[in-house]
Write an enzyme that holds these catalytic residues in place. Structure first.
Site, PDB file in Angstrom:
ATOM      1  N   GLY A   1       0.864  -1.185   0.000  1.00 34.60           N
ATOM      2  CA  GLY A   1       0.000   0.000   0.000  1.00 34.60           C
ATOM      3  C   GLY A   1       0.897   1.229   0.000  1.00 34.60           C
TER       4      GLY A   1
ATOM      5  N   ALA B   1       1.899   3.344  -2.194  1.00 36.52           N
ATOM      6  CA  ALA B   1       1.651   4.562  -2.971  1.00 36.52           C
ATOM      7  C   ALA B   1       0.530   5.404  -2.378  1.00 36.52           C
ATOM      8  CB  ALA B   1       1.322   4.190  -4.421  1.00 36.52           C
TER       9      ALA B   1
ATOM     10  N   ASP C   1       2.203  -1.874  -4.383  1.00 34.91           N
ATOM     11  CA  ASP C   1       0.853  -1.303  -4.417  1.00 34.91           C
ATOM     12  C   ASP C   1       0.196  -1.793  -5.693  1.00 34.91           C
ATOM     13  OD1 ASP C   1      -1.474   0.584  -4.421  1.00 34.91           O
ATOM     14  OD2 ASP C   1      -0.335   1.633  -2.876  1.00 34.91           O
TER      15      ASP C   1
ATOM     16  N   ILE D   1      -1.649  -1.984   9.702  1.00 31.66           N
ATOM     17  CA  ILE D   1      -2.186  -0.631   9.898  1.00 31.66           C
ATOM     18  C   ILE D   1      -3.623  -0.531   9.372  1.00 31.66           C
ATOM     19  CG2 ILE D   1      -1.894   1.800   9.184  1.00 31.66           C
ATOM     20  CD1 ILE D   1       1.143   1.247   9.061  1.00 31.66           C
TER      21      ILE D   1
ATOM     22  N   ASP E   1      -2.445   6.195  18.420  1.00 31.97           N
ATOM     23  CA  ASP E   1      -3.188   6.553  19.639  1.00 31.97           C
ATOM     24  C   ASP E   1      -2.222   6.989  20.742  1.00 31.97           C
ATOM     25  OD1 ASP E   1      -5.602   5.789  18.370  1.00 31.97           O
ATOM     26  OD2 ASP E   1      -5.136   3.697  18.802  1.00 31.97           O
TER      27      ASP E   1
ATOM     28  N   HIS F   1      -8.207  -0.269  18.608  1.00 34.16           N
ATOM     29  CA  HIS F   1      -7.988   0.948  17.823  1.00 34.16           C
ATOM     30  C   HIS F   1      -9.278   1.384  17.136  1.00 34.16           C
ATOM     31  CE1 HIS F   1      -6.200   3.965  15.307  1.00 34.16           C
ATOM     32  NE2 HIS F   1      -6.628   3.353  14.233  1.00 34.16           N
TER      33      HIS F   1
HETATM   34  N1  LIG Z   1      -3.850   1.959  12.394  1.00 33.70           N
HETATM   35  C1  LIG Z   1      -4.069   3.253  12.369  1.00 33.70           C
HETATM   36  O1  LIG Z   1      -3.835   3.949  13.374  1.00 33.70           O
HETATM   37  C2  LIG Z   1      -4.538   3.936  11.118  1.00 33.70           C
HETATM   38  C3  LIG Z   1      -4.525   5.337  11.037  1.00 33.70           C
HETATM   39  C4  LIG Z   1      -4.932   5.946   9.861  1.00 33.70           C
HETATM   40  C5  LIG Z   1      -5.374   5.166   8.794  1.00 33.70           C
HETATM   41  N2  LIG Z   1      -5.394   3.803   8.910  1.00 33.70           N
HETATM   42  C6  LIG Z   1      -5.844   2.939   7.805  1.00 33.70           C
HETATM   43  O2  LIG Z   1      -4.795   2.775   6.866  1.00 33.70           O
HETATM   44  C7  LIG Z   1      -5.353   2.430   5.592  1.00 33.70           C
HETATM   45  C8  LIG Z   1      -4.729   3.265   4.482  1.00 33.70           C
HETATM   46  O3  LIG Z   1      -5.033   4.635   4.631  1.00 33.70           O
HETATM   47  P1  LIG Z   1      -4.536   5.725   3.549  1.00 33.70           P
HETATM   48  O4  LIG Z   1      -4.973   7.039   4.052  1.00 33.70           O
HETATM   49  O5  LIG Z   1      -3.112   5.505   3.226  1.00 33.70           O
HETATM   50  O6  LIG Z   1      -5.429   5.290   2.286  1.00 33.70           O
HETATM   51  P2  LIG Z   1      -5.115   5.591   0.728  1.00 33.70           P
HETATM   52  O7  LIG Z   1      -6.371   5.259  -0.017  1.00 33.70           O
HETATM   53  O8  LIG Z   1      -4.522   6.942   0.565  1.00 33.70           O
HETATM   54  O9  LIG Z   1      -3.989   4.530   0.382  1.00 33.70           O
HETATM   55  C9  LIG Z   1      -4.236   3.158   0.406  1.00 33.70           C
HETATM   56  C10 LIG Z   1      -3.345   2.506  -0.617  1.00 33.70           C
HETATM   57  O10 LIG Z   1      -3.598   1.108  -0.604  1.00 33.70           O
HETATM   58  C11 LIG Z   1      -3.555   0.661  -1.931  1.00 33.70           C
HETATM   59  N3  LIG Z   1      -4.246  -0.614  -2.099  1.00 33.70           N
HETATM   60  C12 LIG Z   1      -5.564  -0.854  -2.255  1.00 33.70           C
HETATM   61  N4  LIG Z   1      -5.775  -2.173  -2.442  1.00 33.70           N
HETATM   62  C13 LIG Z   1      -4.555  -2.767  -2.380  1.00 33.70           C
HETATM   63  C14 LIG Z   1      -4.112  -4.099  -2.487  1.00 33.70           C
HETATM   64  N5  LIG Z   1      -4.969  -5.103  -2.706  1.00 33.70           N
HETATM   65  N6  LIG Z   1      -2.797  -4.329  -2.379  1.00 33.70           N
HETATM   66  C15 LIG Z   1      -1.916  -3.320  -2.151  1.00 33.70           C
HETATM   67  N7  LIG Z   1      -2.277  -2.036  -2.051  1.00 33.70           N
HETATM   68  C16 LIG Z   1      -3.586  -1.773  -2.152  1.00 33.70           C
HETATM   69  C17 LIG Z   1      -4.186   1.775  -2.749  1.00 33.70           C
HETATM   70  O11 LIG Z   1      -3.840   1.677  -4.126  1.00 33.70           O
HETATM   71  C18 LIG Z   1      -3.603   3.000  -2.067  1.00 33.70           C
HETATM   72  O12 LIG Z   1      -2.396   3.406  -2.679  1.00 33.70           O
HETATM   73  C19 LIG Z   1      -6.863   2.624   5.756  1.00 33.70           C
HETATM   74  O13 LIG Z   1      -7.462   1.379   6.001  1.00 33.70           O
HETATM   75  C20 LIG Z   1      -6.980   3.504   6.983  1.00 33.70           C
HETATM   76  O14 LIG Z   1      -8.213   3.378   7.632  1.00 33.70           O
HETATM   77  C21 LIG Z   1      -4.973   3.194  10.038  1.00 33.70           C
END
Ligand SMILES: NC(=O)c1ccc[n+]([C@@H]2O[C@H](COP(=O)([O-])OP(=O)(O)OC[C@H]3O[C@@H](n4cnc5c(N)ncnc54)[C@H](O)[C@@H]3O)[C@@H](O)[C@H]2O)c1
Length: 357
Positions: free
Chosen positions: A52, A54, A78, A161, A194, A221
């Protein structure tokens, strides 16, 4: 004068990171060979894959990991845009060798031989959504990626994450169990944001430097499952009832604060990338054998009756070496714990039934 053949060989090596060889072309069956790398890292270190890479979290996370001296090889995977992000990041004059992998057919190449896999793949929240609303999409993504890990780097530490973490960690555990490679010490749900938020908000209230503050955050979380233990803050301090309620609510709703401010453009990315790198660095220091590396994470646990729970854990050569108990809780925290456990039980069950259906 260099021969035409050796110049051609060098040019081929320079572009290798954008066009990784198919798994069958890589020497042997596992492990990245330096001959396939674009540049040689300055020092030995760990191999880290970001799935992920990108995305909104992925890009700053990749940049910060490229600056980490413990990383010798950094794989960016990605389903979109990795060639561009890889080319961009690879120009940074730090030691880690960077290689990009695009699309499902390159997932296995991205994972072979990795020591640590960080997963921020999936969709983020929009205003009005809970983390649980992301379940239907992200559960499938996490399942597929974990199947790849089972096959290509079953001994890697996994930092998960993708939300809802309270459900995606149980999904990952079931996938690993099914593949016969599950080691609960190596699967960690990242709740570090957090802790980072708690340190910041508590430092604001106390008028301290946030780097001097350490707040344990337990539970899970999402919303009420995020339970900051304000009675155990370091340095020792006390809060009024109003301060406790204000801080707990701000910490539990920190993610929503960002989602609403971004107004449809996603959730926390920059602070999350910072938190993810802080956590990944702790995992790598543990792997290196450093003593006393302790952080909070959502892990397989016997601290409560639930199969997964976030508490402070000590990280070492095998991942989690020790899980610490909750410690003494005050009345407010005991009530919060009961509420957190109730919500957490449903989210864990949802993850397990998705993965086992
Ligand atoms: N754990 C935490 O504290 C926390 C905090 C913030 C966000 N998050 C989570 O992190 C995740 C990503 O958030 P973001 O803002 O980067 O989203 P985003 O949409 O900007 O980026 C997600 C990336 O994942 C890629 N992706 C989608 N399907 C995929 C696959 N099958 N294989 C590989 N890559 C794939 C997309 O192409 C994209 O580049 C979300 O689920 C969000 O809820 C977690």
């Amino acid at each position: 004068m260099e021969s035409g053949a050796s110049v051609k060989q060098r040019i081929a090596r320079i572009s290798a990171h954008l066009n990784p060889p198919a798994i069958s072309q890589v020497e042997g069956s596992c492990g990245l060979r330096t001959g396939n790398c674009r540049a040689k890292g300055g020092s030995p270190g760990f191999k880290v894959a970001i799935l992920g890479a990108a995305g909104g979290i992925g890009q700053p996370l990749v940049m910060l990991m490229k600056m980490n001296p413990l990383v010798s090889v950094l794989h960016l995977y990605d389903v979109v845009n990795t060639p561009g992000v890889t080319a961009d990041i690879s120009h940074m004059d730090t030691g880690a060798v960077v290689r990009g992998f695009l699309g499902k057919e390159q997932l296995e190449d991205a994972l072979i031989g990795m020591d640590l896999v960080i997963i921020p793949a999936g969709v983020p929240r929009k205003p009005g959504m809970t983390r649980d609303d992301l379940f239907n999409i992200n559960a499938g993504i996490v399942k597929t990626l974990c199947e790849g890990i089972s096959k290509c780097c079953p001994k890697a530490i996994v930092n998960l994450i993708s939300n809802p973490v309270n459900s995606t960690v149980p999904i990952a555990a079931e996938v690993f169990k099914k593949a016969g490679i599950y080691d609960p010490r190596k699967l960690l749900g990242v709740t570090m944001l957090d802790v980072v938020r708690s340190n910041t908000f508590v430092a604001e209230v106390l008028g301290l430097d946030p780097r001097e503050v350490d707040v344990p955050v337990v539970g899970g979380h999402a919303g009420a499952t995020i339970l900051p233990l304000l009675s155990q803050v370091k340095p020792p301090c006390s809060f009024t009832v109003e301060e406790t309620e204000h801080l707990t609510s701000r910490i539990q709703n920190g993610g929503t604060e960002v989602v609403e401010a971004k107004a449809g453009a996603g959730s926390a990315t920059l602070s999350m990338a910072y938190a993810a790198v802080k956590f990944a660095d702790a995992c790598l220091r543990g792997l290196r054998g450093d003593a006393g590396v302790v952080e909070c994470a959502f892990v397989s646990s016997q601290v409560t009756e639930l199969p997964f729970f976030a508490t402070r854990v000590r990280l070492g050569c095998n991942g989690i070496e020790e899980i610490y108990p909750l410690g003494p809780l005050n009345e407010y925290e005991r009530a919060g714990l009961e509420k957190a456990k109730k919500e957490l039980a449903g989210s864990i069950e949802k993850g397990i039934s998705f993965a086992t259906k």
